[in-house]
Design an enzyme around this catalytic site. Structure first.
Site, mmCIF file in Angstrom:
data_model
loop_
_atom_site.group_PDB
_atom_site.id
_atom_site.type_symbol
_atom_site.label_atom_id
_atom_site.label_comp_id
_atom_site.label_asym_id
_atom_site.label_seq_id
_atom_site.Cartn_x
_atom_site.Cartn_y
_atom_site.Cartn_z
ATOM 1 N N GLU A 118 64.673 68.405 48.050
ATOM 2 C CA GLU A 118 66.024 68.222 47.535
ATOM 3 C C GLU A 118 66.079 68.931 46.177
ATOM 4 O OE1 GLU A 118 67.583 64.017 48.092
ATOM 5 O OE2 GLU A 118 65.440 63.730 48.457
ATOM 6 N N ARG B 266 51.064 59.930 50.367
ATOM 7 C CA ARG B 266 51.549 60.666 49.215
ATOM 8 C C ARG B 266 50.420 60.810 48.194
ATOM 9 N NH1 ARG B 266 54.553 55.641 47.776
ATOM 10 N NH2 ARG B 266 53.299 54.604 46.161
ATOM 11 N N LYS C 200 59.868 61.137 40.230
ATOM 12 C CA LYS C 200 60.900 61.981 39.615
ATOM 13 C C LYS C 200 61.723 61.183 38.610
ATOM 14 C CE LYS C 200 62.611 64.870 42.476
ATOM 15 N NZ LYS C 200 63.388 65.450 43.596
#
Length: 546
Positions: A31, A251, A261
């Site tokens: 994204e 992850r 983020k």
């Protein structure tokens, strides 16, 4: 976790094989609402290398469904990062390029009674979903929903008044299936499509459709998306579309760092770090600025590998540091620099004493050539290499000790020093032997690096440590309480050899006995700034002293 409804029928598979000619496709689908970090580097490598190993192709696809948080800066940065890491996408696409098709597919769901327009506020909607209660608009007729949906597309309704929701199961055990939102109104211009659209599909609705339209073979994502796999396949089944194979993996978590983020944004906005390319951050830009190489980052991704388990496992940052040491060991030219200078005067030579030495730029890589250094009456050594009081485990200078100045093939004796107040101002030494053999030099433990005063140029060095004082700051109620107050130490009076004035941002060197350093973008033609990438490991430090 196998799902029966994830299996394609033979007709669909035959159509996909015809479109792809049997070629395997993967995709890296960020994204564009932030800068990439090393966790993304792992995803990039997994997707691109999986395609390569299987003889396939990998897309770079921007899942750009939220114009409020996306920007052209992020889009450009992501593309630069992917290429800097060494990958060339088969094709660069945007989810927004499929908005027309996705809109028509939403219309198809409304007509089939599988989606409806809801008028609940975002707060009400969240409360109802959490309580597993149906929306009061759940039974709205398809015709009315179609009319309002078209009006939304035409910009006739304000943001937040209506949204399109999928009609799945409002009381499902999996909360992602409790009639999730598929479309909403946003009047923010889109960084890729401009003002063409005012209704935008959600990430969850778009992602699976994009994968299907691009005939992705393997949809690879991290384990936190596993709960969304049911929704991924429900949408594709409801639309009768091809279903890629979804595989989740753990992850990346790295000690003494954050990769969230949201939390990284907080560090930047509060001024705790100096932007997204701050060398203390594990963003791709931060790592590149610090001096990490693409090869080291890719090696790190290979070392930690990809697994289905360990989503909470924390990888030691030392693993990453060792990867860059390994990479730079073979290609970083050696130079001598002094971080905190202390003048050393050879008391038994004349003022014009000069000896020139030609030494290899790299001890094992002759292709890098040679460099010249001078030994003169006045030189600078590292302040930490002198002590007023000796210690058995200290291999540096103290009065009465014999030592070697690196590369000179001479031995010296420290004969005294002077002080300016409480600080040592200069050290005095004399030559005890010239033309020493290799065996004679090896018998001495203290080999000290130096720079001739006639060749020394002042520079700034930036020494970086872990950004956080604890291994896993994500576990803390407030991660800001664990900020390392000495994560950056600026030394403005370090010295380098004058030859390094020709270096440019991004050039990397090993400062002998000190570590690996890179020229920072803040450098000017007449004053360089060096970032310490990593210090030498303990084994290299001990070797450097000998």
């Amino acid at each position: 976790r196998d799902l029966e409804f994830a299996i394609n029928d033979e007709k669909t598979l035959a159509e996909v094989r015809e479109r792809t000619k049997g070629v395997v496709y993967t995709r890296f689908p960020p994204e564009p609402n932030g800068f990439l970090h090393i966790g993304h580097a792992k995803a990039i490598r997994f997707n691109f290398m999986a395609a390569k190993v299987l003889g396939g192709k990998c897309y770079l696809r921007y899942d750009d469904t939220n114009p409020e948080k996306e920007s052209r800066e992020f889009i450009n940065s992501i593309q630069e990062n992917v290429r800097w890491l060494g990958y060339e996408p088969f094709k660069i696409t945007h989810a927004s390029e499929y908005f027309g098709e996705i809109y028509e597919l939403a219309v198809k769901l409304i007509k089939a009674g599988k989606a409806y327009i809801c008028e609940q506020s975002s707060t009400e909607l969240q409360e109802f979903r959490k309580a597993a209660r149906p929306s009061p608009y759940r039974e709205r007729s398809p015709s009315e929903s179609l009319r309002i949906f078209e009006e939304m597309r035409m910009g006739k309704h304000p943001e937040g008044k209506y949204c399109l929701r999928l009609k799945i199961d409002y009381k499902h055990a999996n909360p992602t299936l409790r009639d999730p939102v598929a479309y909403r109104v946003k009047y923010t211009p889109h960084p890729h499509t401009g003002n063409k659209w005012v209704v935008y599909p959600t990430y969850d609705f778009t992602h699976c459709i994009n994968d299907s339209l691009e005939s992705i073979t393997y949809s690879l994502c991290t384990l936190e998306f596993e709960i969304r796999r049911d929704l991924y396949y429900w949408i594709l089944n409801a639309l009768g579309l091809y279903k890629p194979f979804v595989w989740e993996y753990s992850r990346l978590n790295i000690s003494h760092n954050l990769l969230s983020k949201r939390k990284l944004t907080k560090l930047v906005e509060k001024g705790i770090v100096k932007g997204w390319d701050d060398p203390r951050l594990l963003t791709i830009q931060g790592l590149a600025r610090r001096g990490y190489t693409p090869e080291a980052i890719n090696e790190f991704c290979d070392v930690i590998s990809v697994t289905r388990r360990g989503n909470e496992t924390v990888i030691g940052v030392n693993v990453l540091e060792q990867c860059v040491r390994k990479d730079l060991e073979g290609k970083a030219p050696r130079v001598m620099a002094v971080l905190q200078p202390l003048r050393l005067i050879l008391v038994d030579v004349p003022e014009d004493f000069v000896v020139t030495y030609d030494i290899p730029r790299h001890p094992k890589n002759p292709s890098l050539g040679v460099r010249s250094i001078r030994l003169t009456k006045n030189v600078f050594i590292e302040r930490d290499d002198f002590r007023e009081e000796d210690h058995p485990e200290f291999y540096g200078l103290s009065v009465g000790k014999t030592f070697v100045l690196k590369h000179t093939k001479m031995t010296f004796e420290c004969v005294g020093y002077t002080k300016d107040g409480s600080n040592v101002a200069e050290v005095h030494a004399r030559i005890t032997k010239k033309g020493c053999t290799t065996d004679e030099l090896k018998r001495l433990k203290g080999h000290i690096h130096f720079i001739s005063a006639s060749e020394a140029i002042e520079c700034e060095t930036r020494l970086y440590e872990h950004l956080f004082t604890v291994e896993n700051p994500s576990e803390l109620p407030d991660f800001l309480t664990a900020i390392n107050p000495i994560s950056l130490r600026n030394i403005t009076s370090s010295l380098i050899h004058r030859d390094l004035l020709n270096s440019k941002p991004g050039d990397r060197f090993q400062f002998e006995r000190l570590g690996y350093f890179s020229v920072d973008i803040d450098s000017k033609e007449d004053r360089k700034v060096f970032n310490r990438i990593v210090p030498l490991c303990e084994k290299e430090r001990r070797k450097a002293l000998n």
